[in-house]
Design an enzyme around this catalytic site. Structure first.
Site, PDB file in Angstrom:
ATOM      1  N   GLN A   9     -38.278  -8.296  -3.350  1.00 46.48           N
ATOM      2  CA  GLN A   9     -38.274  -7.541  -4.598  1.00 46.48           C
ATOM      3  C   GLN A   9     -38.402  -6.040  -4.335  1.00 46.48           C
ATOM      4  O   GLN A   9     -37.766  -5.224  -5.008  1.00 46.48           O
ATOM      5  CB  GLN A   9     -39.425  -8.009  -5.497  1.00 46.48           C
ATOM      6  CG  GLN A   9     -39.204  -9.376  -6.114  1.00 46.48           C
ATOM      7  CD  GLN A   9     -38.035  -9.374  -7.078  1.00 46.48           C
ATOM      8  OE1 GLN A   9     -38.072  -8.735  -8.123  1.00 46.48           O
ATOM      9  NE2 GLN A   9     -36.979 -10.088  -6.723  1.00 46.48           N
TER      10      GLN A   9
ATOM     11  N   HIS B 205       0.831  -1.200   0.000  1.00 45.69           N
ATOM     12  CA  HIS B 205       0.000   0.000   0.000  1.00 45.69           C
ATOM     13  C   HIS B 205       0.868   1.253   0.000  1.00 45.69           C
ATOM     14  O   HIS B 205       0.599   2.220  -0.716  1.00 45.69           O
ATOM     15  CB  HIS B 205      -0.904  -0.024   1.235  1.00 45.69           C
ATOM     16  CG  HIS B 205      -1.896   1.086   1.304  1.00 45.69           C
ATOM     17  ND1 HIS B 205      -3.171   0.970   0.787  1.00 45.69           N
ATOM     18  CD2 HIS B 205      -1.816   2.333   1.821  1.00 45.69           C
ATOM     19  CE1 HIS B 205      -3.832   2.105   0.990  1.00 45.69           C
ATOM     20  NE2 HIS B 205      -3.029   2.945   1.614  1.00 45.69           N
TER      21      HIS B 205
ATOM     22  N   GLU C 166     -40.820  -4.197  -9.968  1.00 42.85           N
ATOM     23  CA  GLU C 166     -40.332  -2.900 -10.422  1.00 42.85           C
ATOM     24  C   GLU C 166     -40.800  -1.731  -9.555  1.00 42.85           C
ATOM     25  O   GLU C 166     -40.202  -0.653  -9.589  1.00 42.85           O
ATOM     26  CB  GLU C 166     -40.792  -2.654 -11.867  1.00 42.85           C
ATOM     27  CG  GLU C 166     -40.187  -3.612 -12.868  1.00 42.85           C
ATOM     28  CD  GLU C 166     -40.640  -3.309 -14.291  1.00 42.85           C
ATOM     29  OE1 GLU C 166     -39.796  -2.916 -15.104  1.00 42.85           O
ATOM     30  OE2 GLU C 166     -41.843  -3.465 -14.567  1.00 42.85           O
TER      31      GLU C 166
END
Length: 1232
Positions: free
Chosen positions: A1108, A289, A1175
């Protein structure tokens, strides 16, 4: 793993360690410490040589359906924690790795394990909630189920303890030394050889930039590079220490030391919590790093400000150099020589009067590269406010981390109000040097000097204020299960996803998991480098000379039609965009390069037409203007008290499904037949285009789709072109062809959500009543028509959202540009149009000085009336959702609390917004709503269900099992879903518009009812018989046990000439309330709480429907606040992977997230009175957008600025920051 032992559970999602789908657990044994270390890792970044002596555990090693499920797998599946399932194995492996190290992890450790994971699926929600499952059924963790570390690997590690490992490849030699002395000798011999520990930097350079190293040194077995030593003035940490180990070291160290000594360590921990994901932290090293010195690396500014020292070694001896500005800018005298290595890093203790703080701002809170970062250390003279020492470092402004050294020197010795001194001192800070290559698109557009001042002020505040840390908690979701539901009837119950267990075990098969066929070839795509050009010549000779290249496929190899009327499969004479599919390689190996072809292009014109405004100026359109009108708009404008005009821009969105477009074509040996295994929403159009291209009847082409690893509309129209290209290749070579798009190619080629530019004119009365609205919309369709006309239709039909405007007019056109062709996307135009509606509602409220919720409620639909397209609507459930959400969210009390918070805080503000929604489901044409099914009953009583729907994670297959079980009155275990295939179900329309369950459910219901009617006489004769007895008896009586089901579709239509019709099947009503907190200095925001009340009708499966809604909401959150597709002025797309394009992750989920399904709601149109949910949730994410706007308005009001302003979408950190105008933004002349 994939090719040799067929362990397909580990998925290939992006190839650069950004998505977590390929997560495995690595276990290593340290022969010196005699300890075993387990850690998660992205397998796509792991060099095979680095795994010598390691044990690799994939998801198959955690638990399987044939052995025993691990509690993680069981809980994730039964608590409804998966949808498409493609990334679920990665989730399992992240959590499993955590449990192997920490059997009883803390919430902070759990959050760290899931950092950066996609939040579209409800994995986090499912694993944390119990309202939809039965925790008492879960079995406890059994440690004996975990594999032990193989004793032979322990023996191997002991035997190889002093042995150098060397692996010779075709081009590269990998050397793993065992002592520091040996490493230094190797560096002297190979000074240009990089050291590779985690391969998170070198590996990306090799993969993305084609950088090649003849020798790689792997120093992980050298004890000196892993040292952790406490000294009287600080600690020494080995350079090969992984960042996750560094975090654990500091976490154990900080409580043991006096607080004044650990300020730098606590600051490092703060940065480590947001740096990358756990897989990357487990691989990347501290030394790597530091030495890579990336401009946006978050630890380097802190280490430099804290006076860290690097301990170097070479064959010439050892030395120390400070980790300072000269080292970070690679001044030769302060840098490593080619023969030197970083052995360790000394990090000193903090002093009593010393303060150190750091800040980073990224496009996402975690696991995203910083846009900017900074660190400041200030040391005061004891007992005074006089600055004795000061160091300020910042990154993301130039090509590396830089220091405000001169300004700091001027401030040393000063006292008084330090902030004023700092701002004055940095007011004329300049930064030299540019940003490297493609990093340009990640920087903020506001001036660099302003950025520096803001960062300094931010860390200054952190020095003097305690950091407030809020623990994330996910609360339960409201759910009402009908208590009168018969227990044996699955309809209406939260049944587990039918593939849920297979998702968690990795046994769910996707296209690329299908076993290789004999002689199969791999296909790679070659794309155009110009947006619009004519092909003059192509030279493929060098490509064909490459090992493994079998053939090149071009348009000349297509025996039939090359594409359809709008788009070509393979470019012929001309390309019309950057991503035109020119030609393809067919390769023996997956890793074949697709840039081996050489071709010459002649650019046709210099007008790139990327933006909507450019297309409008050049009259470049894909469609004619369409219009819907109600009442008399012009007359109404003459009668109102006020008129406002404005505009709104809504950006596009990438689908970012985890499974890229995938095709596997297997030609048969006779009659020109082919099997097409394809990840698609529409197998019918794939079949049609392949047959057309090969010039064979459609009955020779069989498409198969078992499941799709996410689609969101993006696999509706595009897969047919990929499948056809692969089929042409298979036709040419006679071999099976596997075509799996790389992530960057998929993002480049497939397009996304249509950007929208909307203009509005609104007439209203002084009480807030809106009398007239005139809207004009333009959407960016890209280079071909695709779905743009349909999307435009939905924009116009749905643009009023939930508002009843008596005089209303909307017009729109789809514009043609030279960008990728945009296509269907979850919500299909409504998320853009709905945001436009809420924008002019807010504009009216601000103009009148009225509360936004008051103007919304005043203008909402309330009684039975007509829409602008003259369809009757009953909005009573809209009103109920609104009132319920006001109550359940405690909206008014929380608004008052937010206002009080804002009075007490100048640089942080809270905002809250409540948004209603009227969403219409279905297609506008009746034929598009039809569906087909085929149901077989076998003699043993088992049932096979086929239908035309594609399972994409939306739970369609699960609901079809519920329908069949309900209609046939048999247990779910009797029924099995067959794959979507054109062999059993021809001519089915695509699975889209959220109605897949309804239309296919109607077809399955029809088939089952036909079978039930046939069986009724048998059952009446033997009422005490069993199902199996009835089936055998029916067979003996020659009763057919097969039935086809059909649903003719909802009777929808739209007459665009008249502007009226019944274009959509029914309406879904909802209301969402969200609360946020913004940082006015950085533009960062935190999602505090979201409440959603939604009219789901009678939910067939509440668990799936809520999942959903969750996923849609989070995707909307990304659209409105984060995701942005970026192009160069010439049309080159910058955002081509998870490193440059950020979707919401677990850290972006609201801390409190509640969803309530409206009880006692019915929908007489759909099966079982249900409604579609897939949706509807997307637009509800706009409640976060307007909550942010509310917070920004509070900041502007406090500063005496105009609160009637427009914010474009996505409302990202830059736009939030610039809208919170202050002394730092006064230098900015343009407002984005």
């Amino acid at each position: 793993m994939w090719c040799q032992v067929r362990l397909t559970g580990t998925k290939y999602g992006c190839g650069i360690g950004g998505c977590g789908a390929c997560t495995v657990m690595i276990s290593t044994y340290n022969a010196d410490s005699k300890k075993i270390r387990h850690y998660p890792a992205n397998s796509c970044l792991l060099p095979l040589c680095s795994l010598y002596g390691a044990a690799v555990t994939t998801v198959e090693g955690v638990g399987t359906t044939t052995t025993k499920l691990h509690p993680i797998q069981q809980r994730l599946a039964k608590c409804h924690g998966s949808q498409c399932g493609f990334c679920t194995p990665g989730m399992v492996m992240s959590m499993y790795s955590l449990l192997r190290n920490h059997p009883e992890p803390s919430m902070e450790q759990i959050a760290a394990a899931l950092d950066g994971k996609p939040a579209f699926s409800p994995s986090l929600f499912g694993s944390c909630l119990s309202s939809l499952c039965k925790p008492e059924e879960f079995h406890p963790r059994d440690p004996t189920q975990d594999y032990i570390f193989p004793p032979e690997l322990i023996r191997m590690a002991e035997e190889n303890k002093g042995r150098t490992l060397v692996f010779h490849g075709e081009r590269t030699t990998w050397i793993s030394p065992v002592s520091l002395e040996e490493l230094l000798d190797l560096k002297a011999t190979y000074p240009d050889a990089p050291l590779v520990v985690g391969n998170t930097s070198i590996g990306l350079d090799m993969k993305l930039l084609g950088i090649w190293h003849p020798v790689l040194l792997h120093p992980v077995r050298i004890p000196e590079l892993h040292v952790v030593t406490m000294r009287e003035n600080g600690i020494v940490i080995g350079a090969a220490t992984h960042l996750a180990q560094l975090r654990d070291i500091l976490l154990s160290l900080v409580p043991e030391l006096p607080a004044e000594k650990t300020k730098i360590y606590r600051t490092l921990l703060k940065q480590l919590r947001t740096l990358a994901g756990e897989q990357i932290r487990s691989l990347a090293s501290l030394g790597g790093h530091i030495v890579s010195r990336g401009s946006v690396w978050d630890l380097n500014p802190v280490l430099a400000a804290g006076n860290a020292v690097l301990n170097l070694a070479s064959i010439d001896g050892t030395r120390q150099i400070p980790l300072n500005d000269e080292f970070l800018t690679k001044v030769p005298e302060a840098d490593l020589s080619p023969m030197e290595v970083i052995v360790s890093v000394f990090i000193p203790f903090s002093q009593d009067d010393e303060f150190i703080s750091a800040f980073r701002q990224a496009e996402r809170r975690k696991n995203a590269w910083s846009v900017t970062n900074s660190a400041m250390k200030v040391l005061f003279q004891p007992g005074t406010d006089v600055i004795e020492d000061l160091a300020i470092f910042y990154g993301g402004i130039s090509g590396t981390t830089v220091s405000a050294k001169n300004s700091c020197l001027k401030l040393i010795g000063r006292g008084g109000p330090m902030m004023g001194n700092l701002v004055v001192g940095l007011g004329h800070t300049t930064v030299t040097g540019g940003l490297p290559g493609l990093a340009l698109h990640r920087v903020c557009r506001w001036p660099r000097s302003s950025t520096i001042q803001v960062m300094v002020f931010k860390v200054y505040l952190n020095v003097y204020k305690m950091m407030i840390h809020c623990k994330r908690t996910i609360t339960g979701k409201g759910l009402d299960v009908n208590p009168h539901q018969p227990p044996q009837d699955p309809v209406g119950r939260p049944i587990m996803h039918e593939s849920g267990i297979k998702h968690t075990t990795g046994e769910a098969v996707y296209v690329d998991d299908i076993a290789p066929a004999d002689g199969q070839l791999y296909m790679a795509v070659v794309t155009s480098t110009r947006a619009h050009a004519k092909i003059l010549s192509i030279d493929v000779s060098k490509a064909l000379e490459e090992p493994g290249v079998v053939a090149v496929v071009s348009a000349h190899d297509i025996p039939g039609e090359n594409g359809d009327e709008h788009e070509k499969v393979l470019a012929e004479d001309e390309v019309h965009l950057h991503l035109g599919l020119l030609y393809h390689h067919i390769l023996h190996t997956i890793n074949g390069h697709s840039n081996l072809l050489f071709y010459v292009l002649l650019e046709l014109n210099n007008e790139f037409l990327n933006l909507l405004q450019e297309a409008i100026e050049h009259n470049s359109f894909l469609t004619k203007e369409k219009k819907i009108e109600k009442g008399n708009v012009e007359e109404a404008f003459q009668t109102v008290d006020e008129i406002l005009e404005g505009e709104i821009h809504v950006g596009g969105q990438e689908h970012f499904y985890l499974e890229t477009n995938s095709v596997f074509v297997i030609p048969r040996k006779e009659d020109g037949e082919m099997d097409i295994y394809v990840s698609t929403q529409d197998a019918t159009v794939v079949q049609e285009l392949v047959a057309s291209a090969l010039n064979v009847p459609a009955n020779r082409i069989t498409c198969h789709t078992r499941r799709v690893g996410g689609a969101f509309g993006g696999k509706s129209t595009k897969p047919k072109f990929f499948a056809t290209a692969a089929a042409v290749a298979a036709h040419k070579t006679g071999c099976p062809v596997r075509f799996i798009l790389e992530r960057d190619d998929d993002m480049l080629i497939t397009g996304g959500r249509h950007p929208l530019w909307g203009k509005y004119k609104v007439g209203f009365m002084n009480d807030g009543t809106i009398k007239a609205v005139d809207l004009e919309f333009y959407i960016n369709g890209g280079c071909t028509l695709d779905e743009s006309e349909n999307v435009l239709n939905y924009v116009l039909l749905k643009c009023p959202n939930a508002y009843d405007i008596q005089n209303f007019r909307c017009r729109g056109r789809a514009c043609k540009t030279k960008l990728p062709s945009n296509t269907s996307f979850r919500g299909f135009g409504f998320p853009q149009a709905g945001l436009s509606a809420e924008t002019w509602i807010v504009a009216v409220a601000e103009q009148l000085g009225l509360p936004h919720d008051q103007v919304r409620e005043m203008n909402m639909y309330k009684t039975v009336t007509q829409t602008p397209y003259k369809e009757e609507i009953d909005p009573r459930n809209l009103v109920v959702c609104w009132e319920e959400c006001l109550e359940k969210s405690n909206y008014y009390r929380r608004r008052q609390a937010a206002e009080e918070f804002n009075k007490q805080n100048y640089w942080k503000k809270k905002g809250i917004a409540i948004i209603p929604m009227k969403y219409a489901a279905g297609f506008t044409k009746k034929p598009s709503n039809q569906a087909f099914a085929l149901v077989h009953i076998y003699l043993d009583g088992s049932v096979l269900v086929s239908h035309g729907g594609s399972e994409m994670g939306q739970g369609l297959y699960t609901k079809m099992l519920q329908v069949a079980s309900h209609e046939l009155k048999i247990p779910l275990s009797y029924i099995h879903n067959y794959e979507r295939t054109t062999a059993t179900i021809p001519n089915a329309f695509k699975t889209a518009a959220s109605i897949g369950t309804e239309v296919n459910g109607k077809a399955v219901q029809n088939a089952c009812q036909i079978l039930w009617k046939r069986l009724e006489p048998i059952m009446e004769e033997n009422p005490d018989g069993k199902w199996e007895d009835w089936i055998k008896e029916a067979y003996e009586e020659s009763i057919s046990l097969t039935a086809t089901g059909y649903f003719e579709g909802y009777p929808t239509y739209m007459d665009w000439e008249k502007g009226e019709g019944h274009p959509l099947a029914y309406y879904i009503f909802a209301t969402a309330c969200s609360e946020v907190e913004i940082d006015c200095l950085t533009g960062d925001h935190k999602n505090i709480r979201t409440d959603i009340v939604i009219d789901a009708g009678f939910s067939i499966n509440p668990a799936i429907d809520i999942g959903q809604i969750e996923g849609g909401f989070i995707q909307g959150l990304g659209l409105y606040t984060m995701e942005e597709i970026k192009f160069s002025p010439e049309g080159q797309q910058y955002t081509l992977g998870p490193d440059t394009y950020k979707i919401p992750a677990v850290c972006d989920v609201p801390e409190h997230f509640r969803i309530y399904l409206l009880p006692n709601s019915r929908n007489p149109v759909a099966i079982y009175s249900s409604k579609s949910m897939a949706e509807a949730g997307v637009f509800l994410g706009s409640s976060v957008f307007f909550a942010i706007r509310d917070a920004v308005a509070a900041a502007r009001k406090e500063r005496g600025l105009n609160c009637n302003f427009t914010l474009d979408s996505p409302l990202n950190i830059e736009r939030i920051r610039m809208a919170c105008a202050d002394q730092f933004t006064e230098m900015v002349k343009t407002f984005p």
